[in-house]
Design a protein around this motif. Structure first.
Motif, PDB file in Angstrom:
ATOM      1  N   LYS A 204      13.224  26.079 -26.346  1.00  0.00           N
ATOM      2  CA  LYS A 204      13.556  24.757 -26.860  1.00  0.00           C
ATOM      3  C   LYS A 204      13.570  23.807 -25.664  1.00  0.00           C
ATOM      4  CE  LYS A 204      17.018  22.359 -29.676  1.00  0.00           C
ATOM      5  NZ  LYS A 204      18.374  22.475 -30.278  1.00  0.00           N
ATOM      6  N   ILE A 205      12.668  22.822 -25.678  1.00  0.00           N
ATOM      7  CA  ILE A 205      12.425  21.999 -24.494  1.00  0.00           C
ATOM      8  C   ILE A 205      12.671  20.523 -24.784  1.00  0.00           C
ATOM      9  CG2 ILE A 205      10.657  21.290 -22.827  1.00  0.00           C
ATOM     10  CD1 ILE A 205       9.283  24.021 -23.393  1.00  0.00           C
ATOM     11  N   ALA A 206      13.406  19.860 -23.891  1.00  0.00           N
ATOM     12  CA  ALA A 206      13.653  18.416 -23.992  1.00  0.00           C
ATOM     13  C   ALA A 206      12.773  17.685 -22.986  1.00  0.00           C
ATOM     14  CB  ALA A 206      15.118  18.108 -23.722  1.00  0.00           C
ATOM     15  N   VAL A 207      12.269  16.522 -23.384  1.00  0.00           N
ATOM     16  CA  VAL A 207      11.413  15.711 -22.509  1.00  0.00           C
ATOM     17  C   VAL A 207      12.089  14.355 -22.278  1.00  0.00           C
ATOM     18  CG1 VAL A 207       9.131  14.706 -22.176  1.00  0.00           C
ATOM     19  CG2 VAL A 207       9.374  16.836 -23.471  1.00  0.00           C
ATOM     20  N   LEU A 208      12.215  13.983 -21.002  1.00  0.00           N
ATOM     21  CA  LEU A 208      12.806  12.688 -20.664  1.00  0.00           C
ATOM     22  C   LEU A 208      11.742  11.598 -20.662  1.00  0.00           C
ATOM     23  CD1 LEU A 208      15.136  13.728 -17.689  1.00  0.00           C
ATOM     24  CD2 LEU A 208      15.644  13.676 -20.147  1.00  0.00           C
ATOM     25  N   ILE A 232       4.032  14.855 -27.497  1.00  0.00           N
ATOM     26  CA  ILE A 232       5.145  15.686 -27.957  1.00  0.00           C
ATOM     27  C   ILE A 232       4.932  16.075 -29.417  1.00  0.00           C
ATOM     28  CG2 ILE A 232       7.617  15.665 -28.510  1.00  0.00           C
ATOM     29  CD1 ILE A 232       8.031  13.938 -26.000  1.00  0.00           C
ATOM     30  N   GLN A 233       4.499  15.116 -30.236  1.00  0.00           N
ATOM     31  CA  GLN A 233       4.264  15.397 -31.653  1.00  0.00           C
ATOM     32  C   GLN A 233       3.131  16.413 -31.831  1.00  0.00           C
ATOM     33  OE1 GLN A 233       6.202  14.296 -34.298  1.00  0.00           O
ATOM     34  NE2 GLN A 233       5.008  15.919 -35.283  1.00  0.00           N
ATOM     35  N   LYS A 234       2.113  16.300 -31.004  1.00  0.00           N
ATOM     36  CA  LYS A 234       0.985  17.245 -31.062  1.00  0.00           C
ATOM     37  C   LYS A 234       1.476  18.668 -30.794  1.00  0.00           C
ATOM     38  CE  LYS A 234      -3.452  18.271 -28.809  1.00  0.00           C
ATOM     39  NZ  LYS A 234      -4.406  17.850 -27.738  1.00  0.00           N
ATOM     40  N   LEU A 235       2.346  18.819 -29.801  1.00  0.00           N
ATOM     41  CA  LEU A 235       2.885  20.145 -29.472  1.00  0.00           C
ATOM     42  C   LEU A 235       3.792  20.652 -30.590  1.00  0.00           C
ATOM     43  CD1 LEU A 235       3.647  19.501 -25.700  1.00  0.00           C
ATOM     44  CD2 LEU A 235       1.924  21.072 -26.600  1.00  0.00           C
ATOM     45  N   ARG A 236       4.560  19.750 -31.197  1.00  0.00           N
ATOM     46  CA  ARG A 236       5.426  20.152 -32.321  1.00  0.00           C
ATOM     47  C   ARG A 236       4.576  20.600 -33.513  1.00  0.00           C
ATOM     48  NH1 ARG A 236      10.710  18.828 -32.691  1.00  0.00           N
ATOM     49  NH2 ARG A 236      10.544  18.221 -34.873  1.00  0.00           N
ATOM     50  N   ASP A 237       3.470  19.918 -33.731  1.00  0.00           N
ATOM     51  CA  ASP A 237       2.575  20.300 -34.833  1.00  0.00           C
ATOM     52  C   ASP A 237       2.002  21.697 -34.627  1.00  0.00           C
ATOM     53  OD1 ASP A 237       3.016  17.846 -36.004  1.00  0.00           O
ATOM     54  OD2 ASP A 237       1.161  16.930 -35.259  1.00  0.00           O
ATOM     55  N   LYS A 238       1.941  22.118 -33.369  1.00  0.00           N
ATOM     56  CA  LYS A 238       1.450  23.465 -33.052  1.00  0.00           C
ATOM     57  C   LYS A 238       2.561  24.512 -33.114  1.00  0.00           C
ATOM     58  CE  LYS A 238      -2.360  22.018 -30.016  1.00  0.00           C
ATOM     59  NZ  LYS A 238      -2.915  22.093 -28.620  1.00  0.00           N
ATOM     60  N   LEU A 241       8.889  24.004 -29.983  1.00  0.00           N
ATOM     61  CA  LEU A 241      10.153  23.283 -30.123  1.00  0.00           C
ATOM     62  C   LEU A 241      10.315  22.327 -28.939  1.00  0.00           C
ATOM     63  CD1 LEU A 241      12.499  26.194 -31.296  1.00  0.00           C
ATOM     64  CD2 LEU A 241      11.193  24.568 -32.683  1.00  0.00           C
ATOM     65  N   VAL A 242       9.623  21.208 -29.033  1.00  0.00           N
ATOM     66  CA  VAL A 242       9.639  20.188 -27.979  1.00  0.00           C
ATOM     67  C   VAL A 242      10.215  18.911 -28.564  1.00  0.00           C
ATOM     68  CG1 VAL A 242       8.267  18.936 -26.278  1.00  0.00           C
ATOM     69  CG2 VAL A 242       7.566  21.227 -26.979  1.00  0.00           C
ATOM     70  N   PHE A 243      11.198  18.320 -27.884  1.00  0.00           N
ATOM     71  CA  PHE A 243      11.915  17.178 -28.426  1.00  0.00           C
ATOM     72  C   PHE A 243      11.989  16.039 -27.404  1.00  0.00           C
ATOM     73  CE2 PHE A 243      13.372  21.067 -30.355  1.00  0.00           C
ATOM     74  CZ  PHE A 243      13.378  20.781 -31.710  1.00  0.00           C
ATOM     75  N   GLY A 244      12.037  14.805 -27.911  1.00  0.00           N
ATOM     76  CA  GLY A 244      12.152  13.648 -27.046  1.00  0.00           C
ATOM     77  C   GLY A 244      11.138  12.595 -27.423  1.00  0.00           C
ATOM     78  N   PRO A 245      10.926  11.602 -26.568  1.00  0.00           N
ATOM     79  CA  PRO A 245      11.548  11.479 -25.240  1.00  0.00           C
ATOM     80  C   PRO A 245      12.988  10.976 -25.319  1.00  0.00           C
ATOM     81  CG  PRO A 245      10.073   9.633 -25.635  1.00  0.00           C
ATOM     82  CD  PRO A 245       9.907  10.546 -26.798  1.00  0.00           C
ATOM     83  N   TYR A 246      13.824  11.501 -24.428  1.00  0.00           N
ATOM     84  CA  TYR A 246      15.219  11.102 -24.335  1.00  0.00           C
ATOM     85  C   TYR A 246      15.409  10.123 -23.177  1.00  0.00           C
ATOM     86  CZ  TYR A 246      16.220  15.042 -27.439  1.00  0.00           C
ATOM     87  OH  TYR A 246      16.250  15.914 -28.491  1.00  0.00           O
ATOM     88  N   VAL A 263      14.480  21.270 -19.406  1.00  0.00           N
ATOM     89  CA  VAL A 263      14.316  19.825 -19.488  1.00  0.00           C
ATOM     90  C   VAL A 263      13.086  19.442 -18.667  1.00  0.00           C
ATOM     91  CG1 VAL A 263      15.380  17.579 -19.035  1.00  0.00           C
ATOM     92  CG2 VAL A 263      16.829  19.554 -19.631  1.00  0.00           C
ATOM     93  N   VAL A 264      12.250  18.558 -19.217  1.00  0.00           N
ATOM     94  CA  VAL A 264      11.071  18.090 -18.508  1.00  0.00           C
ATOM     95  C   VAL A 264      11.312  16.649 -18.048  1.00  0.00           C
ATOM     96  CG1 VAL A 264       8.584  17.692 -18.604  1.00  0.00           C
ATOM     97  CG2 VAL A 264       9.603  19.544 -19.933  1.00  0.00           C
ATOM     98  N   ALA A 265      11.303  16.420 -16.741  1.00  0.00           N
ATOM     99  CA  ALA A 265      11.455  15.080 -16.185  1.00  0.00           C
ATOM    100  C   ALA A 265      10.086  14.513 -15.841  1.00  0.00           C
ATOM    101  CB  ALA A 265      12.346  15.115 -14.940  1.00  0.00           C
ATOM    102  N   SER A 266       9.957  13.203 -15.929  1.00  0.00           N
ATOM    103  CA  SER A 266       8.663  12.569 -15.678  1.00  0.00           C
ATOM    104  C   SER A 266       8.309  12.511 -14.204  1.00  0.00           C
ATOM    105  CB  SER A 266       8.648  11.145 -16.260  1.00  0.00           C
ATOM    106  OG  SER A 266       8.686  11.193 -17.671  1.00  0.00           O
ATOM    107  N   TYR A 267       9.332  12.376 -13.355  1.00  0.00           N
ATOM    108  CA  TYR A 267       9.051  12.274 -11.920  1.00  0.00           C
ATOM    109  C   TYR A 267      10.182  12.888 -11.116  1.00  0.00           C
ATOM    110  CZ  TYR A 267      11.826   7.987 -12.629  1.00  0.00           C
ATOM    111  OH  TYR A 267      12.794   7.089 -12.991  1.00  0.00           O
TER     112      TYR A 267
END
Length: 348
Positions: A204-208, A232-238, A241-246, A263-267
């Motif tokens: 279960k992965i969160a994306v900032l 993110i939606q493309k990955l969820r459709d596959k 469990l990817v959620f965000g962006p937060y 958690v996935v940070a952008s930078y």
């Protein structure tokens, strides 16, 4: 997975003018550490002997000329060079940087050729190590070239794991570097490493978000709306469990990170500032996505305290333990996912 043989743990010595050698030697000055692995330090017996005396340590070591000659239950020093080294603690020195590279190159070669099982790197100085052979912003990019795979900087503790979409990239370039392909690649790498290296069956992965408040529906930049959310939606459709962006400013303070496996940070600073605030001294930098296991402490060369016998070894010790744990988990994963019919030589 190795059952009777000890795991061979290679160590690159890092910048000798920094705290790397201190944390390495102090970690293995505790003889109990030799019950977990067989350490091989890539440096020279002469310099290790000097450092042992400088830090007034009691450790015993043996010099070797090939990792295959390492002895379990002992500290092994792989002699990478014979020259004298003029250490000046706390100073930037290109010659010292060249020795840091010699150590790293030898250790990486040993890892690539299965002469060691795990690599733990002591901190380098990113400026003085630069040369014709090393033109990289850090360990991660060099190891990606040498070892193969989709490398990703993954900062880990038992309770918090933060991956980066971009690592050593200037802030002004972040938005242009983050593409749908990059996002998908990095998240897939994190998902794979959670499964094979951390025994998480359904990550279960969160994306900032990229921009403040994840762009506020395009008011503060359009990157989140146009790039991040659709991917993110493309990955969820596959089925992932990817959620965000937060919104990054409140995500950690609200303890929302506890609801996710990663958690996935952008930078870089978006991920590492909260990570180090929450776990400094216990965190580990793991290069996920490589074909081999590499970890390091979550700090730099510490020139301000180098040579003063003040360095904290906890993060390096954690890097050793995490490297061993990840290696074992990955070997188990290989066994569990290996097709039994293929193993028996049958065609499917």
């Amino acid at each position: 997975m190795k059952q009777e043989e000890m795991i061979k743990l290679g160590i690159s010595i890092g910048d000798l003018n920094g705290i790397g050698s201190e944390i390495v030697l102090k970690t293995f000055d505790d003889a109990r550490m030799l019950e977990f692995c067989t350490p091989i330090i890539f440096a020279s017996s002469k310099i290790i002997n000097f450092l042992k005396k400088h830090y007034k340590l009691s450790l015993n070591f043996q010099g070797i000329d090939d990792p295959s000659k390492a002895i379990d239950g002992k500290i092994n020093v792989m002699n990478v060079w014979k020259e004298n080294v003029n250490i000046k603690f706390g100073e930037e020195d290109n010659e010292i940087g060249s020795f840091a590279f010699k150590s790293l190159a030898a250790a990486t070669s040993a890892l690539k050729n299965d002469k060691i099982d795990v690599l733990v790197t002591a901190p380098i100085n990113k400026s003085t190590i630069q040369s014709e052979d090393f033109k990289f912003p850090g360990h991660t990019d060099y190891l990606a070239r040498e070892l193969g795979g989709e490398s990703l900087m993954f900062m880990i503790t038992d309770n918090l794991k933060v991956g980066l979409l971009t690592d050593h990239v200037a802030l002004k370039d972040i938005a242009s570097v983050i593409t749908p392909e990059l996002i998908e690649s990095k998240i897939n790498t994190i998902s794979k490493t959670l499964k094979q290296d951390f025994r998480v069956q359904k990550p279960k992965i969160a994306v900032l978000g990229i921009n403040p408040h994840s762009g506020d529906n395009g008011v503060i930049g359009k990157e989140d709306e146009e790039t991040l959310k659709p991917t993110i939606q493309k990955l969820r459709d596959k089925g992932q469990l990817v959620f965000g962006p937060y919104s990054a400013d409140s995500f950690f303070g609200s303890k929302n990170y506890r609801n996710f496996d990663a958690v996935v940070a952008s930078y870089h600073d978006q991920g590492l500032i909260p990570f180090k605030t929450l776990s400094f001294g216990r965190g580990v930098n793991f290069t996920a996505g490589l074909k081999k296991v590499r970890t390091s402490p979550d700090h730099g060369t510490g020139f301000d305290i180098a040579g003063k016998n003040e360095a904290n070894i906890n993060s390096f010790k954690e890097a050793v333990f995490k490297g061993i744990e990840i290696y074992k988990a990955r070997e188990e994963y290989k066994v569990l996912t290996e097709n039994p019919l293929k193993k028996q030589g049958r065609k499917i």
